[in-house]
Write a protein that holds these residues in place. Structure first.
Motif, short mmCIF file in Angstrom:
data_model
loop_
_atom_site.label_atom_id
_atom_site.label_comp_id
_atom_site.label_asym_id
_atom_site.label_seq_id
_atom_site.Cartn_x
_atom_site.Cartn_y
_atom_site.Cartn_z
N ASP A 63 -10.21 7.08 0.49
CA ASP A 63 -10.00 6.52 1.81
C ASP A 63 -10.83 5.29 2.07
O ASP A 63 -10.51 4.48 2.92
CB ASP A 63 -10.39 7.55 2.89
CG ASP A 63 -9.44 8.71 2.88
OD1 ASP A 63 -8.29 8.49 2.48
OD2 ASP A 63 -9.83 9.82 3.27
N ASN A 64 -11.93 5.20 1.37
CA ASN A 64 -12.90 4.17 1.75
C ASN A 64 -12.71 2.82 1.08
O ASN A 64 -13.37 1.86 1.43
CB ASN A 64 -14.31 4.66 1.45
CG ASN A 64 -14.60 5.91 2.22
OD1 ASN A 64 -14.19 6.04 3.37
ND2 ASN A 64 -15.26 6.87 1.59
N ILE A 65 -11.82 2.79 0.13
CA ILE A 65 -11.66 1.52 -0.57
C ILE A 65 -10.71 0.63 0.19
O ILE A 65 -9.55 0.95 0.39
CB ILE A 65 -11.07 1.72 -1.98
CG1 ILE A 65 -11.91 2.73 -2.72
CG2 ILE A 65 -11.02 0.41 -2.71
CD1 ILE A 65 -11.35 3.06 -4.07
N LYS A 66 -11.24 -0.47 0.63
CA LYS A 66 -10.37 -1.46 1.25
C LYS A 66 -10.65 -2.79 0.58
O LYS A 66 -11.79 -3.21 0.48
CB LYS A 66 -10.66 -1.57 2.74
CG LYS A 66 -10.02 -0.45 3.53
CD LYS A 66 -10.41 -0.52 4.98
CE LYS A 66 -10.93 0.82 5.45
NZ LYS A 66 -12.00 0.67 6.42
N VAL A 67 -9.62 -3.42 0.11
CA VAL A 67 -9.78 -4.69 -0.57
C VAL A 67 -9.28 -5.78 0.37
O VAL A 67 -8.18 -5.68 0.89
CB VAL A 67 -8.97 -4.71 -1.88
CG1 VAL A 67 -9.09 -6.05 -2.56
CG2 VAL A 67 -9.47 -3.62 -2.80
N PRO A 68 -10.08 -6.81 0.60
CA PRO A 68 -9.60 -7.88 1.46
C PRO A 68 -8.44 -8.60 0.80
O PRO A 68 -8.23 -8.46 -0.41
CB PRO A 68 -10.81 -8.80 1.58
CG PRO A 68 -11.61 -8.54 0.35
CD PRO A 68 -11.38 -7.10 0.01
N SER A 69 -7.73 -9.35 1.58
CA SER A 69 -6.69 -10.18 0.97
C SER A 69 -7.33 -11.49 0.54
O SER A 69 -8.28 -11.95 1.15
CB SER A 69 -5.59 -10.43 1.99
OG SER A 69 -4.73 -11.43 1.52
N PHE A 70 -6.81 -12.08 -0.52
CA PHE A 70 -7.34 -13.33 -1.03
C PHE A 70 -6.34 -14.44 -0.81
O PHE A 70 -5.16 -14.17 -0.59
CB PHE A 70 -7.61 -13.20 -2.53
CG PHE A 70 -8.38 -11.96 -2.91
CD1 PHE A 70 -9.72 -11.84 -2.56
CD2 PHE A 70 -7.76 -10.92 -3.58
CE1 PHE A 70 -10.43 -10.70 -2.91
CE2 PHE A 70 -8.47 -9.78 -3.94
CZ PHE A 70 -9.81 -9.67 -3.59
#
Lengths: 334, 284
Positions: free
Chosen positions: A57-64
């Motif tokens: 649940d905790n992994i959030k990747v920003p958009s590049f």
């Protein structure tokens, strides 16, 4: 919370798909040859953070900011994404790359952004606010690509302050959230809108009967605050941090100040988690303060060079020898 | 060109297209079923999308705009060897059907090409590792030299100190239709924490140990102009069939061929235990 703090923007990071370097290499050999005239290129970014469910649940990747094989021609913008127009200066030698007038090129892009604010073009075509610069040297023999991005953000004289942060879902009820999402989708459905980046920067307002209206920057007069509502400016936010907006709202804030002398506004960091049903739980509202006098027409200072892997200002290197070099491929496959 | 790639290309060329569905019987897919399964995946997990690939590599048995599937920027925080949680049930099926049979195959010399390839692979990786390390150091030195002493830093009062923000490896994962094996096939391209492309050797760190050494190779992508890490599809059909049989027996829902990619991604997750791609809907 009503403590005034300095608003801190998370910088935008670049991610270059190998297909971009491949198409640049091909274009260089077939057409560009030794010319090093700056070229228009097209990238994209997204408001959709991939958040894998269940196990993490905790992994959030920003958009590049992403470049791919279409970036030299601008054919396709993927879903959930908006365009960013860039200037590519690709040199023929490593020495030329080192000697580039970086300051001059950076200012050239900053000035394009500033001009689009002054002449009002950015209101009709908001993607003009997020123009970027890419300088590169492609070592075609070794499949090594040296590159350095800059995402110019115009600076105001005073810092921008954050006075309050809240979850969008604490401000809008379920029906209102639903209505916002539906009306936002309507903006997205018009292909010409996407091309101009119109849904990348938008306005919203609570209406009666559980409705939320969504509008474009051109509709400012209709959406600015009245006795019932505050002014909310939304932007497709590539960032995933809870208390920071992404870099790409910066030039819009400058536009608000320059065009309408806005001193207080609420920004909506629009972050959608993709899935079978749209999840807006990560959307944040931030009340901000833009202090200072009205802006003159002089080009403000700007910042925005991307840092390298050591966290310093400097170029990066993509070594694609292992995946593109025919000789190396034989080596690793046999 | 690699012997193995030639072999694969030939297999691809001479295997006739599968026309009739043999999904329940053998766990394989026709190109039409692959497209239907892809459409189903895209509708359920919108982080996946169809790609058309480069023009001169188009396969006529697939629609122009649906040549292969891709999902981008998939986070991968840990390396496979650091993974503690294991889906035991899945592991058992995958292991039984895949790892052991793969050993047997090698023992029985059923497919010499693969054996040669796998052995050579180990050799060449050991050899190239040192070269790669040296090259990396050289690259860093070179970048260091390129630092610009006159670079003017403009003060930014609204800058965020990003030193403590978690960064992670990310993957672009594509799924192609393997005509030779009549199954989906997975391809990986990875980026490190700073969005710099990973080397093949680094990608092996994100594949479960058993498979990294045996079933993963670097090959030319069928629709793009570069080579990627790919998981060999020789057992995909068997594993799929086994899983479908199991689910049909125990589950309450009927498994259809258009669910094939969800099943495929489910068992791929035991091969790629730390790559968190989206296959969020539950099959049970």
């Amino acid at each position: 919370m009503d403590n005034k703090t300095v608003l801190q923007f998370q910088s935008l990071s670049s991610l270059v798909d190998p297909t971009f370097w491949y198409s640049l290499t091909k274009e260089k050999i077939d057409n560009i040859k030794l010319s090093d005239v700056p070229l228009d290129i097209y990238g994209y970014y997204s408001y959709n953070s991939l958040q894998s469910s269940k196990s993490n649940d905790n992994i959030k990747v920003p958009s590049f900011l992403q470049l791919n094989s279409n970036s030299l021609t601008n054919e396709i913008i993927p879903s959930f994404s908006f365009p960013m127009k860039g200037l590519l200066k690709n040199t023929n030698t490593i020495e030329d790359f080192q000697k580039l007038d970086k300051k001059g090129l950076f200012e050239k892009v900053s000035k394009k952004i500033w001009d689009s604010i002054l002449n009002g073009e950015a209101i009709k075509c908001p993607s003009l606010l997020n123009q970027f610069l890419l300088i590169s040297f492609s070592d075609l023999k070794k499949y090594k690509y040296y590159y350095w991005f800059a995402f110019p953000a115009l600076l105001l004289e005073n810092p921008i302050y954050l006075t309050n942060t809240q979850l969008l879902s604490d401000y809008l009820n379920k029906n209102e959230l639903q209505s916002l999402h539906e009306n936002y989708q309507k903006l997205l459905e018009i292909p010409d809108n996407i091309k101009k980046g119109i849904p990348g920067y938008f306005l919203l307002k609570k209406d009666d009967n559980n409705h939320v209206k969504v509008g474009t920057l051109s509709e400012w007069e209709m959406f600015k605050s009245d006795d019932k509502n505050k002014t909310i400016v939304g932007f497709a936010d590539p960032c995933v941090l809870p208390n920071n907006p992404g870099w790409l709202i910066r030039n819009l804030i400058v536009l608000l100040k320059k065009k309408w002398n806005v001193s207080k506004v609420t920004i909506l960091c629009y972050r959608e988690i993709a899935g079978e049903y749209a999840d807006l739980s990560q959307c944040k509202l931030m009340d901000i303060e833009i202090s200072g006098e009205e802006l003159s027409d002089n080009l403000p200072k700007s910042v925005g060079w991307e840092k390298n892997i050591k966290g310093q200002f400097g170029p990066r290197l993509a070594n694609l020898g292992p995946t593109m070099d025919p000789n190396k491929l034989i080596e690793s496959a046999v | 060109m690699a012997f193995y790639t030639i072999y694969n290309n030939l297999k691809d060329k001479f295997t006739p297209l599968l026309k009739e569905s043999r999904f329940y019987e053998a766990g394989v897919l026709t190109p039409e079923e692959f497209v239907q399964a892809g459409d189903f995946l895209v509708s359920k997990c919108p982080t996946w999308s169809w790609c058309s690939g480069v023009k001169d590599k188009k396969r006529s048995y697939l629609p122009d705009d649906k040549q292969y599937l891709i999902t981008k920027n998939v986070p991968c925080i840990k390396r496979a060897k650091d993974m503690e949680y294991v889906d035991e049930e899945m592991e058992r099926i995958v292991e039984d059907e895949w790892i052991e049979t793969y050993y047997q195959m090698q023992k029985e010399n059923i497919d010499q090409v693969e054996e040669i390839d796998s052995d050579m692979k180990k050799l060449s990786i050991n050899q190239t590792k040192k070269d790669e390390e040296i090259e990396e150091i050289e690259d860093l030195d070179e970048l260091e030299e390129m630092a610009d002493d006159n670079f003017e830093i403009v003060d930014d009062p609204n800058a965020l100190n990003e030193d403590n923000i978690l960064k992670t490896r990310t993957y672009n994962i594509s799924i192609t239709y393997d005509k030779g094996y009549q199954t989906p096939r997975i391809w990986l391209f990875g980026f490190d924490e700073n969005n710099i492309p990973l080397t093949p050797e680094q990608i092996f760190e994100d594949i479960s140990e058993d498979h990294a050494k045996k079933t993963v190779t670097i090959e030319a992508h069928p629709h793009e102009n570069f080579s990627l890490a790919t998981i060999h599809p020789c057992r995909h059909a068997n594993v799929t069939k086994k899983l479908v049989d199991n689910m049909q027996e125990t589950g309450h829902i009927e498994i259809r061929p258009d669910m094939a990619l969800l099943i495929f991604l489910k068992f791929m997750s035991s091969v790629l235990p730390t790559i968190n791609y989206d296959f969020t809907i539950s099959l049970e």
